[in-house]
Design an enzyme around this catalytic site. Structure first.
Site, PDB file in Angstrom:
ATOM      1  N   PRO A   9      17.745  -4.677  -9.463  1.00 40.70           N
ATOM      2  CA  PRO A   9      18.127  -6.079  -9.397  1.00 40.70           C
ATOM      3  C   PRO A   9      17.351  -6.868  -8.377  1.00 40.70           C
ATOM      4  CG  PRO A   9      19.762  -4.640  -8.379  1.00 40.70           C
ATOM      5  CD  PRO A   9      18.501  -3.904  -8.488  1.00 40.70           C
ATOM      6  N   GLU A  10      16.862  -7.993  -8.804  1.00 36.95           N
ATOM      7  CA  GLU A  10      16.409  -9.014  -7.870  1.00 36.95           C
ATOM      8  C   GLU A  10      17.483 -10.090  -7.865  1.00 36.95           C
ATOM      9  OE1 GLU A  10      12.334 -10.164  -7.979  1.00 36.95           O
ATOM     10  OE2 GLU A  10      11.724  -8.297  -8.926  1.00 36.95           O
TER      11      GLU A  10
END
Length: 271
Positions: A2-3
């Site tokens: 995840p960003e």
DNA sequence: AAACACCCCTGCGGGC
DNA sequence: TGCCCGCAGGGGTGTT
């Protein structure tokens, strides 16, 4: 995994199930995350969740007594909302069980993620106390990039991935934003003009906002909390496209390593 | 001080 | 089919 967009998509997915609910139980099956999960986390039991917010890539579960459960998904973390009776599977490390009978379940194979506890009245944990501005707010503006970069020899790609400069820009979106702004990722941060930082700032905001709208980027295993993939992968211009034609000029996309991370760019469009 | 390299950990895809 | 290798969205720590 995840960003910032994937974390925000996770937040939007879980918030409706948590907000206003009381926590009835905390189950920690494995404390060995990025930092050991504190025993005191169980002090959250009995508290009401007033909101689920986000700071950088951290999710903050805000409790009525001002305590907070702080989650970070690391590289492989995933959150699901399930009936608490659903049997846990491998790498399901933490359950936050709610009075509704649902639970928020944290799964993280690589255990680079974290679950921190901020007791009521305590300062925010050190990991969150020196973070730069949120990219999607007006606190993040081009003059900041220009000012902080003067004299810096570091590659512009590393510069925008520095959480003290701006938070939430990880490897995928750093590559994408630099493509959109037409900037070579290897260029020294101090040698990028103010005008080009204007374009880069717009690009960062644009790419992150669009990725959130499309449910994030699913590469291997990211899913929204409803189990559906994110659709932003279809919009990637350079990330993971080494050797493939540039979407704009058809020049083959190049890849190289900058700061131990895979970097993709168009040698024609990015200077 | 700034710029790097390295490490934590598991799973997966590709090559043989 | 199976094994080995390299690589992966993050980010703190330690070394030059």
């Amino acid at each position: 995994m995840p960003e910032l967009p994937e974390v925000e998509v996770s937040r939007l997915g879980i918030a409706p199930y948590l907000q206003g609910e009381h926590i009835t139980q905390l189950i920690v099956r494995d404390r060995r995350l990025r930092w050991p999960v504190e025993e005191a986390l169980s002090d959250a039991v009995g508290q009401k969740v007033v909101a689920v917010t986000r700071r950088a890539k951290y999710l903050l579960i805000e409790l009525q007594n001002t305590g907070r459960i702080i989650l970070h998904l690391g590289m492989s973390g995933k959150l699901r909302v399930l009936d608490a009776a659903v049997p846990p599977v491998k790498h399901d490390h933490i359950d936050i069980v709610l009075a509704s009978g649902k639970c928020l379940r944290f799964n993280d194979p690589r255990r680079f993620g974290a679950c921190l506890w901020q007791a009521p009245g305590q300062d925010i944990p050190a990991q969150l106390s020196h973070l730069g501005p949120e990219p999607l707010t007006t606190d993040f503006a081009a003059d900041r990039l220009t000012r902080l970069s003067r004299g810096k020899q570091v590659a512009v790609k590393n510069f925008i991935m520095d959480n003290a400069v701006v938070v939430g820009v990880g490897n995928i979106y750093a590559n994408e934003a630099l493509f959109m702004a037409g900037i070579d990722p290897r260029r020294k941060a101090g040698n990028v003009s103010a005008k080009r930082y204007e374009r880069l700032t717009v690009a960062i905001k644009d790419v992150l906002a669009k990725a959130i709208q499309q449910g994030g980027t699913t590469l291997k295993d990211f899913t929204q909390t409803d189990g559906n993939p994110g659709y932003f992968k279809q919009s990637l211009n350079v990330y993971g496209r080494a050797g493939k034609p540039c979407m704009v000029c058809e020049t083959p996309i190049k890849s190289l390593t900058i700061g131990q991370r895979n970097t993709f760019y168009c040698p024609q469009c990015q200077r």
